[in-house]
Design an enzyme around this catalytic site. Structure first.
Site, mmCIF file in Angstrom:
data_model
loop_
_atom_site.group_PDB
_atom_site.id
_atom_site.type_symbol
_atom_site.label_atom_id
_atom_site.label_comp_id
_atom_site.label_asym_id
_atom_site.label_seq_id
_atom_site.Cartn_x
_atom_site.Cartn_y
_atom_site.Cartn_z
ATOM 1 N N LYS A 182 0.843 -1.203 0.000
ATOM 2 C CA LYS A 182 0.000 0.000 0.000
ATOM 3 C C LYS A 182 0.880 1.256 0.000
ATOM 4 O O LYS A 182 0.591 2.230 -0.693
ATOM 5 C CB LYS A 182 -0.961 -0.005 1.193
ATOM 6 C CG LYS A 182 -1.870 1.220 1.165
ATOM 7 C CD LYS A 182 -3.265 1.006 1.611
ATOM 8 C CE LYS A 182 -4.098 2.265 1.345
ATOM 9 N NZ LYS A 182 -5.417 2.248 1.925
ATOM 10 N N ARG A 235 -3.425 4.385 -7.958
ATOM 11 C CA ARG A 235 -4.026 4.016 -6.674
ATOM 12 C C ARG A 235 -5.364 3.293 -6.837
ATOM 13 O O ARG A 235 -5.773 2.530 -5.951
ATOM 14 C CB ARG A 235 -4.187 5.265 -5.787
ATOM 15 C CG ARG A 235 -4.688 4.910 -4.403
ATOM 16 C CD ARG A 235 -4.584 6.042 -3.403
ATOM 17 N NE ARG A 235 -5.173 5.631 -2.141
ATOM 18 C CZ ARG A 235 -5.025 6.259 -0.997
ATOM 19 N NH1 ARG A 235 -4.286 7.351 -0.940
ATOM 20 N NH2 ARG A 235 -5.597 5.821 0.099
ATOM 21 N N HIS A 237 -13.807 -3.730 -5.236
ATOM 22 C CA HIS A 237 -14.608 -2.764 -4.485
ATOM 23 C C HIS A 237 -15.816 -2.244 -5.261
ATOM 24 O O HIS A 237 -16.795 -1.811 -4.659
ATOM 25 C CB HIS A 237 -13.736 -1.586 -4.037
ATOM 26 C CG HIS A 237 -12.796 -1.928 -2.911
ATOM 27 N ND1 HIS A 237 -11.871 -2.935 -2.994
ATOM 28 C CD2 HIS A 237 -12.652 -1.397 -1.661
ATOM 29 C CE1 HIS A 237 -11.192 -3.006 -1.858
ATOM 30 N NE2 HIS A 237 -11.641 -2.086 -1.027
ATOM 31 N N HIS A 277 -18.896 -2.502 -3.170
ATOM 32 C CA HIS A 277 -19.673 -1.349 -2.688
ATOM 33 C C HIS A 277 -21.144 -1.482 -3.088
ATOM 34 O O HIS A 277 -22.042 -1.072 -2.342
ATOM 35 C CB HIS A 277 -19.091 -0.048 -3.241
ATOM 36 C CG HIS A 277 -17.818 0.365 -2.560
ATOM 37 N ND1 HIS A 277 -17.038 1.409 -2.986
ATOM 38 C CD2 HIS A 277 -17.177 -0.123 -1.464
ATOM 39 C CE1 HIS A 277 -15.981 1.534 -2.198
ATOM 40 N NE2 HIS A 277 -16.045 0.611 -1.272
HETATM 41 P P1 NAD Z 1 -15.269 -1.559 11.663
HETATM 42 O O1 NAD Z 1 -14.546 -0.326 11.887
HETATM 43 O O2 NAD Z 1 -16.755 -1.523 11.645
HETATM 44 O O3 NAD Z 1 -14.789 -2.622 12.741
HETATM 45 C C1 NAD Z 1 -15.330 -3.922 12.715
HETATM 46 C C2 NAD Z 1 -15.924 -4.318 14.074
HETATM 47 O O4 NAD Z 1 -14.864 -4.712 14.942
HETATM 48 C C3 NAD Z 1 -16.657 -3.202 14.790
HETATM 49 O O5 NAD Z 1 -17.782 -3.729 15.438
HETATM 50 C C4 NAD Z 1 -15.631 -2.717 15.801
HETATM 51 O O6 NAD Z 1 -16.204 -2.087 16.911
HETATM 52 C C5 NAD Z 1 -14.975 -4.004 16.186
HETATM 53 N N1 NAD Z 1 -13.622 -3.921 16.710
HETATM 54 C C6 NAD Z 1 -12.636 -3.083 16.320
HETATM 55 N N2 NAD Z 1 -11.486 -3.430 16.912
HETATM 56 C C7 NAD Z 1 -11.762 -4.476 17.715
HETATM 57 C C8 NAD Z 1 -10.978 -5.286 18.575
HETATM 58 N N3 NAD Z 1 -9.660 -5.130 18.658
HETATM 59 N N4 NAD Z 1 -11.587 -6.266 19.271
HETATM 60 C C9 NAD Z 1 -12.917 -6.484 19.124
HETATM 61 N N5 NAD Z 1 -13.706 -5.780 18.303
HETATM 62 C C10 NAD Z 1 -13.112 -4.792 17.606
HETATM 63 O O7 NAD Z 1 -14.848 -2.249 10.270
HETATM 64 P P2 NAD Z 1 -13.431 -2.423 9.564
HETATM 65 O O8 NAD Z 1 -13.550 -3.681 8.814
HETATM 66 O O9 NAD Z 1 -12.304 -2.224 10.474
HETATM 67 O O10 NAD Z 1 -13.396 -1.208 8.528
HETATM 68 C C11 NAD Z 1 -14.347 -1.104 7.496
HETATM 69 C C12 NAD Z 1 -14.435 0.344 7.067
HETATM 70 O O11 NAD Z 1 -13.172 0.761 6.584
HETATM 71 C C13 NAD Z 1 -15.436 0.583 5.968
HETATM 72 O O12 NAD Z 1 -16.211 1.696 6.280
HETATM 73 C C14 NAD Z 1 -14.572 0.865 4.760
HETATM 74 O O13 NAD Z 1 -15.195 1.714 3.832
HETATM 75 C C15 NAD Z 1 -13.380 1.493 5.379
HETATM 76 N N6 NAD Z 1 -12.165 1.393 4.563
HETATM 77 C C16 NAD Z 1 -11.464 2.529 4.360
HETATM 78 C C17 NAD Z 1 -10.284 2.479 3.648
HETATM 79 C C18 NAD Z 1 -9.456 3.720 3.481
HETATM 80 O O14 NAD Z 1 -8.515 3.706 2.706
HETATM 81 N N7 NAD Z 1 -9.748 4.785 4.200
HETATM 82 C C19 NAD Z 1 -9.825 1.268 3.134
HETATM 83 C C20 NAD Z 1 -10.573 0.121 3.362
HETATM 84 C C21 NAD Z 1 -11.749 0.187 4.097
HETATM 85 N N1 GLY Z 2 -8.491 1.237 0.087
HETATM 86 C C1 GLY Z 2 -8.286 1.949 -1.123
HETATM 87 C C2 GLY Z 2 -7.318 3.054 -1.021
HETATM 88 O O1 GLY Z 2 -6.791 3.359 0.028
HETATM 89 O O2 GLY Z 2 -7.045 3.682 -2.004
#
Ligand code: NAD
Ligand code: GLY
Length: 368
Positions: free
Chosen positions: A231, A245, A252, A256
């Protein structure tokens, strides 16, 4: 979990460069916090699930660097990645009279990370923030690279900003409390790095997927590190997604559509991406870019990671039409034409348009 050696992956972005520290028990290790932005106050943003697990521990550490460390606890879940939750952060910042130096800390998964980053990008037109990701998905993807934002009912991550963190601290020990379903969701974003950039890594994943499902420390450390390296390499060349990127969005576009079509939070983001990669690989095959054996190989790996490989039906009457409708809202679309990330020869990805009829065939073949 036992320990594995800590490591640091640099993100090279000129004056916005920062390190990603990866290892077990890092939260309590003074070395990783050495480069923190200086300020009087910090605001630690987390959610109702993560707060009781880790917020006080991080607050204790941060109180050695900041006079005040306020904690903001958001509701948990993708369905709460909204303006309302974002406003809870702004309310707290203003109620505590936080100034332009205030540092925000995102403690949680990608939802908390994306919202905290967006709040940091907006508050007083930009304050520093630090990512302390606690899900596998956030450690290998969302905490790195500076994409921040919230969902809109009409489309995922449609409102946001690029805002790089000052530091990322991946404490792998926090994954011990992560539910198995969330571990699998994180594996989807790890698997993605193989077909788009590193087939040797994909081969390693095929050998080590059971160890990763079990969060075996050595395997976990390698997978998180290699994912962050890939990344960092991509983001270092194309911070704002003017080209390369986009390959990080493999799976996705379909994913999505699944998330928005089913309603946010029904399928986890990683589950939708896992299934979306099967669909995008099948599209690549139908475009003549890879063979069926590769699609089957990727499908098997995704399935072994505990992820769904058959797409959900989003509309009983015209399922493919509904997928197409949702995918036209994708941020990569141009003038109404959907641009898919396809595998263009294994280990290499590209953006391609595809005729609707072909996409319909792919959706029909991949959904139940
Ligand atoms: P999330 O943030 O909802 O976390 C998943 C679950 O795990 C939640 O219920 C959370 O409370 C719980 N949790 C977190 N840490 C924990 C721990 N250590 N122990 C127990 N429970 C824990 O989901 P995610 O999968 O982490 O992230 C998904 C989000 O990330 C989406 O909204 C997606 O669009 C976004 N995303 C963003 C990027 C970016 O580049 N900004 C890239 C990929 C995904
Ligand atoms: N997860 C896609 C990006 O960071 O570009």
């Amino acid at each position: 979990m036992t320990s594995a050696l800590p490591c640091t992956v640099p993100i090279a972005l000129g004056e916005r460069s920062y390190p990603i520290h990866i290892g077990f028990g890092l939260m309590e290790q003074a070395e990783v916090w050495g480069d923190l932005p200086r300020a009087a106050a910090a605001v630690l943003v987390t959610n109702t699930t993560v707060a009781p697990l880790y917020a006080q521990r991080l607050q204790r550490v941060l109180l050695t660097y900041y006079r005040h460390v306020h904690i903001v606890v958001l509701p948990d879940g993708e369905a709460f990645k909204t303006w309302n939750s974002l406003n809870l952060i702004f309310d707290a910042l203003l109620e505590q009279a936080c100034d332009r130096q205030t540092v925000l800390f995102a403690l949680g998964g990608g939802v908390v990370g994306d919202m905290t980053g967006f709040a940091a990008a907006c508050y007083m037109r930009g304050v520093p923030f630090v990512q302390v990701p606690t899900t596998l998905l956030a450690q290998v993807d969302s905490s790195v690279g500076g994409k921040t934002g919230i969902n809109h009912p009409l489309g995922k991550n449609m409102v946001g900003a690029f805002h790089q963190p000052a530091l990322v601290v991946c404490d792998l020990a926090t994954l011990a409390s992560l539910p198995a379903r969330e571990v699998s969701a994180g594996l989807a974003e790890i698997i993605k790095y193989g077909p788009i950039a590193d087939m040797e890594f994909m081969g390693w994943l095929e050998l080590n997927i059971p160890q990763l499902v079990d969060l075996e420390p050595q395997a976990l450390s390698h997978a998180v590190r290699r994912s962050c390296e890939i990344k960092a390499w991509v983001v270092g060349q194309d911070e704002r997604e003017s080209g390369l990127r986009a390959i990080l969005n493999f799976g996705h576009t379909f994913g999505h559509a699944i998330e928005a079509g089913l309603g946010y939070g029904q399928w986890l983001h990683g589950e939708a991406v896992g299934c979306g990669m099967v669909m995008a690989a099948r599209l690549s095959q139908d475009l003549g870019l890879v063979d069926g054996a590769f699609v089957q190989r990727l499908r098997t790996l995704i399935e072994r990671a505990g992820l769904p490989v058959v797409g959900p039906v989003l509309d009983e009457n015209d399922n493919a039409g509904r997928y197409l409708q949702l995918m036209r809202q994708d941020k990569k679309s141009q003038a109404g034409a959907i641009r898919f990330v396809v595998i263009d020869g294994v280990g290499c990805a590209a953006l391609r348009e595809a005729p609707d009829a072909l996409v319909r065939r792919v959706v029909d073949a991949c959904c139940q």
